[in-house]
Design an enzyme around this catalytic site. Structure first.
Site, short mmCIF file in Angstrom:
data_model
loop_
_atom_site.label_atom_id
_atom_site.label_comp_id
_atom_site.label_asym_id
_atom_site.label_seq_id
_atom_site.Cartn_x
_atom_site.Cartn_y
_atom_site.Cartn_z
N HIS A 53 0.88 -1.43 0.24
CA HIS A 53 -0.21 -0.37 -0.05
C HIS A 53 0.66 1.42 0.08
O HIS A 53 1.04 1.93 -0.75
CB HIS A 53 -0.45 -0.19 1.19
CG HIS A 53 -1.21 1.10 1.19
ND1 HIS A 53 -2.71 2.32 0.44
CD2 HIS A 53 -1.53 1.92 2.85
CE1 HIS A 53 -3.29 2.91 0.91
NE2 HIS A 53 -2.23 3.22 2.46
N HIS A 77 3.67 6.95 6.22
CA HIS A 77 2.25 7.56 6.46
C HIS A 77 1.55 6.28 7.56
O HIS A 77 0.43 6.62 8.49
CB HIS A 77 1.26 7.79 5.07
CG HIS A 77 0.98 6.56 4.68
ND1 HIS A 77 1.24 6.55 3.57
CD2 HIS A 77 -0.81 6.53 4.74
CE1 HIS A 77 -0.09 5.19 3.26
NE2 HIS A 77 -0.83 5.62 3.97
N GLU A 81 0.70 5.06 12.51
CA GLU A 81 -0.89 4.92 12.96
C GLU A 81 -0.98 3.55 13.46
O GLU A 81 -1.67 2.72 14.36
CB GLU A 81 -2.00 5.08 12.06
CG GLU A 81 -2.32 6.30 12.35
CD GLU A 81 -3.26 6.53 13.49
OE1 GLU A 81 -2.55 6.82 14.89
OE2 GLU A 81 -4.00 6.08 13.61
N ASP A 82 -0.25 2.95 12.83
CA ASP A 82 -0.50 0.84 12.61
C ASP A 82 0.71 0.42 13.51
O ASP A 82 0.55 -0.58 13.25
CB ASP A 82 -0.80 0.22 11.38
CG ASP A 82 -1.56 1.17 10.38
OD1 ASP A 82 -2.26 1.29 11.56
OD2 ASP A 82 -2.33 0.98 9.33
N ASP A 144 -2.88 8.61 0.00
CA ASP A 144 -2.84 7.11 0.18
C ASP A 144 -4.83 6.91 0.70
O ASP A 144 -5.22 5.87 0.13
CB ASP A 144 -2.95 8.02 1.34
CG ASP A 144 -4.08 6.97 2.28
OD1 ASP A 144 -3.31 5.71 2.72
OD2 ASP A 144 -4.47 7.27 4.15
N ASP A 264 -25.74 14.76 -24.97
CA ASP A 264 -25.84 15.02 -26.23
C ASP A 264 -25.22 17.00 -27.00
O ASP A 264 -25.62 17.33 -27.60
CB ASP A 264 -27.34 15.22 -26.89
CG ASP A 264 -27.99 15.33 -28.38
OD1 ASP A 264 -27.22 14.52 -28.62
OD2 ASP A 264 -29.28 15.35 -28.51
#
Ligand code: MN
Length: 722
Positions: A53, A77, A81-82, A144, A264
């Site tokens: 990712h 990034h 957080e993870d 992201d 159209d």
């Protein structure tokens, strides 16, 4: 925008070698390996290793030719957080710029936009921009989101809907604000498909069908346009255009048009080398087909708010078919597709950038310049400024409502913004669940909870930090009212006392005397009279004499009780700063027309001249129950010695007194004179503090400072109290 997957870090590095230096590419590699290790063992929903990712996110930014720091931030990034890695760790590995960007992206990701009302979407967009003073944070976040939308099929249905809604409400409009049209279109179509798969399919099929039917006419028109440019000697390329699916859907819904009405139309774009060629091409196509009146727009002279530039015109083609034409330069084309990112694309061929953030500012300045050249559109300038370098912050109530406040606003400003009553009675606050001082400046994205106490009053000290006009005005108004009611009360006490000294009683005054006196003084009520006395504008003694005028020359009885001083200062009762009275001192009240009743030490030189004037001075006494701490100044003579001030401070604190200020007023090689401003409870307490100071070996003399005026010529010692 190319949606091709990046196969590996090696293939990304190869792509980057077109515009980045080898050293920079190596740093991007290093960030990749760091992320790979940090996310080790984690998988995407799709089953791929997690690091795929960030690699794709960096790939998206690489295609926009973003600088190497943005690519490094893209790699990292999701690390904060993870995984357990901190911002500090990233800073030590990759430097402060990258760490700040990663932190910025993490903060943006943490805010959940979806739980809030759709109507607030615009505020969220502004907030996201406000939170990213470095615009590269937004670029990383958009990339992201783009990759997450490309892979959204792996998510469960409910989550898919939520992400899609958020993309349509927040991220696509941000891309649009930044002029990144390609990004916006892809985000919109991906989100549209995820939200309404059936409607997407139906429109997609209809578009394919129309495309087939119209193929021949499209190529006929294109050929005639190309031939026309050729004839006129105007170099340029002609492209057929189609609306993207979401914009067709959106127009059908919001403008209530049929699919046919919207599609159209035959649309083309002509891209040329220079600005003046644009206008010549315009002339050429207008002579080829008749223009539709009122449809010509010159966005070159007056660009759109996001910097978009182009000429737009509509023509009657053969058989009266409407043909829409856009004419622009290659540079305008890049700007229209990539907006702010075009900036990186363009400059990349020149010297390697040293500071991409500075370049983002240049981009904005470029827009401004363009606008100035084009003439006047204040709105445009305002928009760009507000959007990109905002002076506003956006904070939440605990219920998720958003408030916009000026930068630097504090919880007190926030409280007044909600409601005057909440502002007036606030006592404490929580910022993002943490107890915080009421004076702490707020930041975008924080949730602010105000704690109120019924009956609590605004604090004059708030005027020192509030920034909003509403808070300031409300606090001032309150203080004014308070001063009024306090001065009324004080005036009543002063007048009672003055009357008592003549043996009279305020509650037993003859009515006619009251009416006559008020009339003479041009006042409409006794309260107004009390207020005037309390504010020091009228002398209580003189008023008392006037009220008792019928009793000729009333004799003073001297029986009046004195006023009691209970402790805390108010807007109409202060302690004199020259002599700093403390409980236990004999005191006297001086009525000053500016400050109300000022309490001096009896014998203070500053009031000596009116000490016996009953219109200026009143008898006062300490209330036996007096509470609180009082300022007092103490003068200490001591021998010069290393660390002596610290010793002094320790011994004072040991005696439970608070030091407010220490100043040395006179010193030679051997002797210093130190003036201490401290807070004590009363004379007994002060005596104990001074005894403690005297115990210090270096101290030769301790006295209470007498008066500020006298202190200028120190040497004439203050009074010795013990
Ligand atoms: Mn991510």
């Amino acid at each position: 925008m190319s949606t091709a997957q990046i196969a590996s870090i090696d293939s990304l590095a190869e792509g980057l070698s077109g515009y980045l230096a080898r050293r920079q590419i190596n740093q991007v590699r290093r960030a990749y390996y760091y992320a790979e290790q940090a996310h080790d063992g984690q998988l995407r929903r799709s089953g791929d290793p997690y690091v795929t990712h960030p690699l794709q996110v960096a790939g998206i930014l690489g295609r926009m030719h973003m600088d190497h720091q943005s690519l490094m931030a893209a790699m990292l990034h999701d690390v904060i957080e993870d995984t357990g890695i901190t911002k500090t760790a990233i800073k030590s590995q990759f430097g402060v710029n990258v760490a700040e960007m990663v932190d910025g992206v993490s903060k943006l990701s943490k805010i959940s936009f979806d739980s809030h009302a759709e109507a607030q979407a615009e505020n969220f967009q502004k907030m996201a921009l406000a939170m990213s003073r470095d615009l590269r944070v937004i670029m990383v976040k958009l990339a992201d989101r783009l990759h997450n939308m490309r892979t959204i099929k792996a998510l469960p249905r409910e989550k898919r809907q939520r992400k899609a809604r958020e993309t349509l409400d927040i991220y696509a409009p941000i891309a649009n604000r930044l002029g990144m049209n390609d990004m916006r279109i892809e985000l919109e179509d991906l989100a549209f498909e995820a939200m309404y798969p059936l409607r997407f399919q139906r429109i997609d099929a209809a578009v394919r069908k129309v495309r087939g039917n119209r193929k021949e006419i499209v190529s006929q028109i294109q050929t005639s346009l190309e031939a026309c440019l050729e004839r006129e000697g105007l170099p340029g390329r002609t492209l057929g255009r189609e609306k993207h699916l979401y914009s067709i859907y959106d127009k059908m819904r919001s403008k209530r048009k049929s699919f046919a009405e919207i599609t159209d139309v035959y649309a083309f774009r002509i891209v040329v080398d220079r600005v003046d060629t644009c206008y010549r091409v315009l002339g050429a196509v207008h002579s080829l087909y008749k223009p539709v009146p009122g449809r010509f727009k010159d966005y070159i002279a007056i660009p759109k708010t996001n910097g978009y530039q182009s000429l737009h015109t509509t023509l009657f083609g053969m058989h009266g078919l409407p043909i829409e034409i856009q004419i622009r330069t290659e540079q305008m084309e890049a700007m229209a597709n990539n907006g702010i990112a075009a900036h990186w694309l363009y400059k990349s061929s020149e010297s390697i950038p040293s500071n991409a953030h500075v370049r983002a500012r240049e981009w904005v300045n470029g827009l401004l310049e363009m606008q100035q050249r084009a003439g006047n559109s204040l709105e445009f300038i305002e928009n760009v400024k507000i959007d990109l370098f905002p002076d506003e912050i956006y904070v939440f109530t605990p219920k998720g409502e958003i408030f916009e406040l000026p930068r630097g606003s504090t919880p007190v400003d926030f409280a007044y913004a909600i409601h005057t009553d909440i502002g007036s009675s606030c006592v404490a606050c929580r910022i993002s669940r943490r107890l915080a001082p009421l004076s702490e400046p707020l930041e975008s994205g924080q949730t602010v909870e105000i704690i109120t106490a019924p009956g609590h009053k605004p604090n004059p000290a708030w005027l020192g930090f509030v920034v909003t006009a509403k808070a300031r005005a409300s606090i001032r108004q309150f203080l004014k009212n308070q001063k009024l009611s306090e001065s009324t009360a004080l005036g009543r006490r002063l007048l009672s006392k003055a009357l008592a000294s003549f043996g009279a009683n305020l509650d037993a005054l003859p009515q006619e005397a009251v009416v006559a006196t008020l009339k003479q003084l041009r006042l409409d009520s006794m309260d107004r009279l009390f207020e005037e006395i309390g504010l020091g504008n009228r002398m209580s003694h003189a008023v008392a004499r006037r009220l008792l005028a019928s009793d000729e020359n009333p004799a003073e009885t001297g029986l009046a009780d004195s006023l009691m001083v209970a402790g805390t200062e108010s807007s109409v009762m202060n302690y004199a700063r020259c002599c700093t009275p403390i409980p236990g001192d004999r005191i006297v009240g001086h009525i000053s027309s500016e400050r109300g009743l000022v309490i001096h030490v009896d014998g203070c030189n500053n009031i000596a001249e009116f000490r016996n004037n009953p219109d200026k001075c009143v008898e006062v006494n300490w209330d036996p129950e007096v509470q609180g701490e009082f300022h007092v100044e103490v003068r200490v003579e001591l021998a010069q010695q290393r660390g002596i001030i610290a010793t002094l401070a320790t011994s004072i604190t040991g005696a439970e007194a608070n030091i407010e200020k220490i100043s040395t007023v006179e010193r030679d090689a051997h002797l210093s004179i130190v003036i201490l401003l401290m807070k004590v409870r009363n004379r007994v307490h002060l005596a104990r503090v001074m005894r403690k100071i005297r115990l210090i070996k270096a101290v030769t003399r301790v006295t209470r400072a007498k008066s500020r005026k006298i202190r200028r010529s120190v040497g004439r010692a203050g009074i010795v109290t013990h």
